[in-house]
Enzyme design. Sequence first.
Site, mmCIF file in Angstrom:
data_model
loop_
_atom_site.group_PDB
_atom_site.id
_atom_site.type_symbol
_atom_site.label_atom_id
_atom_site.label_comp_id
_atom_site.label_asym_id
_atom_site.label_seq_id
_atom_site.Cartn_x
_atom_site.Cartn_y
_atom_site.Cartn_z
ATOM 1 N N ASP A 286 15.756 74.993 24.710
ATOM 2 C CA ASP A 286 16.225 74.633 23.373
ATOM 3 C C ASP A 286 15.385 75.366 22.326
ATOM 4 O O ASP A 286 14.152 75.322 22.373
ATOM 5 C CB ASP A 286 15.966 73.129 23.182
ATOM 6 C CG ASP A 286 17.198 72.392 22.726
ATOM 7 O OD1 ASP A 286 18.187 73.043 22.346
ATOM 8 O OD2 ASP A 286 17.164 71.155 22.769
ATOM 9 N N LYS B 29 19.375 77.550 23.801
ATOM 10 C CA LYS B 29 20.394 76.713 23.163
ATOM 11 C C LYS B 29 20.075 76.589 21.675
ATOM 12 O O LYS B 29 18.909 76.462 21.289
ATOM 13 C CB LYS B 29 20.441 75.325 23.806
ATOM 14 C CG LYS B 29 21.466 74.401 23.127
ATOM 15 C CD LYS B 29 21.766 73.161 23.945
ATOM 16 C CE LYS B 29 20.741 72.070 23.833
ATOM 17 N NZ LYS B 29 20.519 71.566 22.462
ATOM 18 N N GLU C 239 28.034 66.739 21.569
ATOM 19 C CA GLU C 239 27.257 65.493 21.576
ATOM 20 C C GLU C 239 27.831 64.488 20.588
ATOM 21 O O GLU C 239 28.135 64.824 19.432
ATOM 22 C CB GLU C 239 25.785 65.789 21.222
ATOM 23 C CG GLU C 239 24.938 64.504 21.171
ATOM 24 C CD GLU C 239 23.436 64.734 21.175
ATOM 25 O OE1 GLU C 239 22.995 65.895 21.325
ATOM 26 O OE2 GLU C 239 22.713 63.727 21.031
ATOM 27 N N ASP D 230 14.648 69.945 23.305
ATOM 28 C CA ASP D 230 13.610 69.532 22.342
ATOM 29 C C ASP D 230 13.560 68.009 22.240
ATOM 30 O O ASP D 230 12.701 67.448 21.557
ATOM 31 C CB ASP D 230 13.796 70.200 20.972
ATOM 32 C CG ASP D 230 15.095 69.833 20.291
ATOM 33 O OD1 ASP D 230 15.920 69.129 20.913
ATOM 34 O OD2 ASP D 230 15.294 70.233 19.120
ATOM 35 N N SER D 231 14.445 67.325 22.987
ATOM 36 C CA SER D 231 14.330 65.866 23.136
ATOM 37 C C SER D 231 12.952 65.504 23.687
ATOM 38 O O SER D 231 12.519 64.356 23.572
ATOM 39 C CB SER D 231 15.425 65.339 24.072
ATOM 40 O OG SER D 231 15.454 66.084 25.285
ATOM 41 N N GLU E 199 21.487 74.709 17.980
ATOM 42 C CA GLU E 199 22.337 73.663 17.399
ATOM 43 C C GLU E 199 23.083 74.193 16.178
ATOM 44 O O GLU E 199 22.524 74.966 15.390
ATOM 45 C CB GLU E 199 21.489 72.455 16.977
ATOM 46 C CG GLU E 199 20.881 71.705 18.151
ATOM 47 C CD GLU E 199 20.157 70.433 17.723
ATOM 48 O OE1 GLU E 199 20.257 70.018 16.549
ATOM 49 O OE2 GLU E 199 19.478 69.843 18.595
HETATM 50 O O1 KIV Z 1 17.271 68.177 23.444
HETATM 51 C C1 KIV Z 1 18.064 67.837 24.349
HETATM 52 O O2 KIV Z 1 17.691 67.264 25.356
HETATM 53 C C2 KIV Z 1 19.474 68.151 24.139
HETATM 54 C C3 KIV Z 1 20.469 67.521 25.059
HETATM 55 C C4 KIV Z 1 20.557 66.079 24.800
HETATM 56 C C5 KIV Z 1 21.790 68.177 25.003
HETATM 57 O O3 KIV Z 1 19.808 68.864 23.233
#
Ligand code: KIV
Length: 297
Positions: A92, A122, A191, A53-54, A124
């Site tokens: 994510d 993924k 992280e 989600d970056s 968090e």
């Molecule tokens: O959103 C993302 O790209 C991430 C990575 C930095 C692990 O969660």
Amino acid sequence: MSRSIQGKITVLGIRARKGAPGKQDKLVVLTAYDYPTARALDQSGIDILLVGDSLGMVVLGHDTTLPVTLEVMLHHTAAVARARPRALVVADMPFLSYHTGPADAVRHAGRFLQEAGAEAVKVEGGRSRADIVRAIVAADIPVMGHIGLTPQAVNALGGYRVQGKTLSQVDALLADARALEQAGVFALVLEGIPARVGALVTQAVSVPTIGIGAGPECDGQVLVTHDLLGFTSTAPARFVRRYADLNAAIVDAGRRFAEDVRGGSYPSERESYPAPPELEAELDTRLAPEAVTEPRR
Ligand code: KIV
């Protein structure tokens, strides 16, 4: 007809790489948000393509990852999956897509596999997400955990701060890691924690850890691809190593194109389509200076 990809990387293969003895066996993870990047990175032989989600920050220009929605993540995950990569595709789960309870979390995680072609998701957070992770795993959807500096919790954390800097924070991180391991994650992102704390957490769990700003002792490393390529507008974090300066390359290419267009050297004859020979005579007549009328406005 077989649809398997030669050497396809699976969650079982990733799980088996825990504590791999040779450094060449470290897990290599990069983010991808679109088809051509996924294809190119897959050709480079990495293990996991993470649709992070970056993307909200590095592609969509938001200040945080919080505005990224489930629909946006599904859209980008589908583009990455269309590259049919050998690498495992992990999506994510965005802010609020798993925070409202296990039933919502399973339904939303399932959409990533059913509609977008992801192979895992993924999530968090640590102990507070263990029940949610357990529910998603029980639905046969592999889950990667993510603890330490969790960007979706930026407001709760008071900013993007390195975590695990006090003994009680270190103990909390260990408890989070063990709770996620028990809940069934196949791998764990660490992280923004001190390198030795990364080593401690890596030693404490039986699943591979993947570090980003968590030191060299993790079982693998992940970077945001735009950071690695030098394609961001902000100063890189301490842990980023740049392998290209894509921003400069793009500025240079755009500038040279503008020069060629304004200078009249683009497009050349080779870059233009010829008219059919039988039209040439008529076009000569119509294009003759005396035949050209004022363009209509
Ligand atoms: O959103 C993302 O790209 C991430 C990575 C930095 C692990 O969660």
